[in-house]
Structures are given as C-alpha cells and as structure tokens.
Design a protein around this motif. Structure first.
Motif, PDB file in Angstrom:
ATOM      1  N   UNK A  27       0.769  -1.187   0.017  1.00  0.00           N
ATOM      2  CA  UNK A  27      -0.103  -0.146   0.041  1.00  0.00           C
ATOM      3  C   UNK A  27       1.122   1.335   0.109  1.00  0.00           C
ATOM      4  N   UNK A  28       0.565   2.246  -0.844  1.00  0.00           N
ATOM      5  CA  UNK A  28       1.255   3.314  -1.016  1.00  0.00           C
ATOM      6  C   UNK A  28       0.340   4.577  -1.226  1.00  0.00           C
ATOM      7  N   UNK A  29       0.986   5.678  -1.134  1.00  0.00           N
ATOM      8  CA  UNK A  29       0.299   6.738  -1.473  1.00  0.00           C
ATOM      9  C   UNK A  29       0.750   7.575  -2.729  1.00  0.00           C
ATOM     10  N   UNK A  30      -0.415   8.054  -3.558  1.00  0.00           N
ATOM     11  CA  UNK A  30       0.086   8.920  -4.773  1.00  0.00           C
ATOM     12  C   UNK A  30       0.702  10.367  -4.445  1.00  0.00           C
ATOM     13  N   UNK A  31       1.938  10.665  -4.690  1.00  0.00           N
ATOM     14  CA  UNK A  31       2.647  11.703  -4.514  1.00  0.00           C
ATOM     15  C   UNK A  31       2.472  12.745  -5.637  1.00  0.00           C
ATOM     16  N   UNK A  32       2.481  12.244  -6.856  1.00  0.00           N
ATOM     17  CA  UNK A  32       2.191  13.028  -8.101  1.00  0.00           C
ATOM     18  C   UNK A  32       1.892  12.274  -9.290  1.00  0.00           C
ATOM     19  N   UNK A  33       1.264  13.064 -10.310  1.00  0.00           N
ATOM     20  CA  UNK A  33       0.839  12.295 -11.405  1.00  0.00           C
ATOM     21  C   UNK A  33       1.811  13.052 -12.696  1.00  0.00           C
ATOM     22  N   UNK A  34       2.554  12.160 -13.306  1.00  0.00           N
ATOM     23  CA  UNK A  34       3.724  12.316 -14.229  1.00  0.00           C
ATOM     24  C   UNK A  34       2.911  12.524 -15.582  1.00  0.00           C
ATOM     25  N   UNK A  35       3.614  12.930 -16.625  1.00  0.00           N
ATOM     26  CA  UNK A  35       3.223  13.052 -18.034  1.00  0.00           C
ATOM     27  C   UNK A  35       3.258  11.653 -18.446  1.00  0.00           C
ATOM     28  N   UNK A  36       2.346  11.441 -19.566  1.00  0.00           N
ATOM     29  CA  UNK A  36       1.816   9.987 -19.988  1.00  0.00           C
ATOM     30  C   UNK A  36       3.305   9.848 -20.797  1.00  0.00           C
ATOM     31  N   UNK A  37       3.693   8.513 -20.977  1.00  0.00           N
ATOM     32  CA  UNK A  37       4.838   7.718 -21.529  1.00  0.00           C
ATOM     33  C   UNK A  37       4.337   6.766 -22.538  1.00  0.00           C
ATOM     34  N   UNK A  38       4.096   7.489 -23.807  1.00  0.00           N
ATOM     35  CA  UNK A  38       3.755   6.564 -24.772  1.00  0.00           C
ATOM     36  C   UNK A  38       2.199   5.972 -24.629  1.00  0.00           C
ATOM     37  N   UNK A  39       1.354   6.748 -24.010  1.00  0.00           N
ATOM     38  CA  UNK A  39       0.017   6.282 -23.678  1.00  0.00           C
ATOM     39  C   UNK A  39      -0.120   5.922 -22.337  1.00  0.00           C
ATOM     40  N   UNK A  46       4.809   6.851  -2.619  1.00  0.00           N
ATOM     41  CA  UNK A  46       5.543   6.769  -1.488  1.00  0.00           C
ATOM     42  C   UNK A  46       4.860   5.981  -0.556  1.00  0.00           C
ATOM     43  N   UNK A  47       5.544   5.060   0.226  1.00  0.00           N
ATOM     44  CA  UNK A  47       5.374   4.192   0.941  1.00  0.00           C
ATOM     45  C   UNK A  47       5.363   4.933   2.080  1.00  0.00           C
ATOM     46  N   UNK A  48       4.780   4.449   3.348  1.00  0.00           N
ATOM     47  CA  UNK A  48       4.837   4.939   4.374  1.00  0.00           C
ATOM     48  C   UNK A  48       6.394   5.173   5.270  1.00  0.00           C
ATOM     49  N   UNK A  49       6.889   3.784   5.118  1.00  0.00           N
ATOM     50  CA  UNK A  49       8.121   3.409   5.804  1.00  0.00           C
ATOM     51  C   UNK A  49       9.226   3.844   4.966  1.00  0.00           C
ATOM     52  N   UNK A  50       9.093   4.331   3.698  1.00  0.00           N
ATOM     53  CA  UNK A  50      10.180   4.905   3.009  1.00  0.00           C
ATOM     54  C   UNK A  50      10.236   6.694   3.028  1.00  0.00           C
ATOM     55  N   UNK A  51      11.483   7.230   2.637  1.00  0.00           N
ATOM     56  CA  UNK A  51      11.446   8.576   2.577  1.00  0.00           C
ATOM     57  C   UNK A  51      11.810   8.955   1.158  1.00  0.00           C
ATOM     58  N   UNK A  52      11.542   8.290   0.119  1.00  0.00           N
ATOM     59  CA  UNK A  52      11.778   8.427  -1.328  1.00  0.00           C
ATOM     60  C   UNK A  52      10.476   8.252  -2.152  1.00  0.00           C
ATOM     61  N   UNK A  53      10.420   8.686  -3.241  1.00  0.00           N
ATOM     62  CA  UNK A  53       9.178   8.136  -4.201  1.00  0.00           C
ATOM     63  C   UNK A  53       9.606   7.280  -5.114  1.00  0.00           C
ATOM     64  N   UNK A  54       8.773   6.528  -5.621  1.00  0.00           N
ATOM     65  CA  UNK A  54       9.101   5.457  -6.862  1.00  0.00           C
ATOM     66  C   UNK A  54       8.067   6.193  -8.038  1.00  0.00           C
ATOM     67  N   UNK A  55       8.446   5.740  -9.157  1.00  0.00           N
ATOM     68  CA  UNK A  55       7.633   5.909 -10.307  1.00  0.00           C
ATOM     69  C   UNK A  55       7.152   4.531 -10.914  1.00  0.00           C
TER      70      UNK A  55
END
Length: 94
Positions: A27-39, A46-55
């Motif tokens: 389970x994680x929380x959406x931190x941002x919406x990125x531009x589309x990549x080829x549709x 970001x996960x609660x236990x982490x201090x960085x974001x994933x794509x």
C-alpha cells in the motif's frame, strides 16, 4: 489509457511481485501524476516506511484493491492543501 484514474493523495495497492509479499508494504500513497509515456499513465508513489518516491505506471496498480478518485475534501485534508499566498493577509503601505 490516456487519462489518470487516481489523484494525488489516493491510497493504492500495487500488484504482487513489485514489492515484498506483505500486504501492508504494497500500500502506498500517490504523491504526483507524471506526464504520459507513450499512452501509459505514470504516478509518483511513496510508501509510509520510506523517505523517497518511486515511479510506477497504471498497469502496476491492483485496481481491485485500490480506491480510485478520492473525494476532493479528503485530498485537501490529507495534503494540508492550503494556499501559500493568502490575499487577505497582504498589507499595502500608503
């Protein structure tokens, strides 16, 4: 596949295989919406236990376990969304 189905602040669950097997860690929380990549819609999460974001892409989200489109009031409360510039607090000297 061009429009995002989730907003910033939504809690989502990732599909198995992308993270460890524990349900709480998927389970994680959406931190941002990125531009589309080829549709393909992309998100920063970001996960609660982490201090960085994933794509991730929308294909990585388990739609059966994730709620889509949280109410705007919930997103505003969760993010503490308050305008950084309050026009009523500006004073002009004469």
């Amino acid at each position: 596949m061009g429009r995002p189905n989730y907003k910033i602040g939504d809690m989502i669950v990732l599909k198995s295989g992308l993270t460890r097997t524990a349900e709480a860690e998927k389970r994680c929380r959406i931190a941002g919406v990125l531009p589309n990549d080829h549709g393909h819609v992309q998100y920063r999460v970001q996960f609660d236990a982490e201090n960085f974001e994933r794509r991730i892409t929308e294909a990585d989200i388990d739609t059966g376990k994730s709620l889509s489109r949280a109410a705007p009031e919930v997103v505003a409360k969760a993010g503490g969304a308050e305008p950084w510039l309050k026009l009523s607090s500006i004073r002009i000297g004469k």
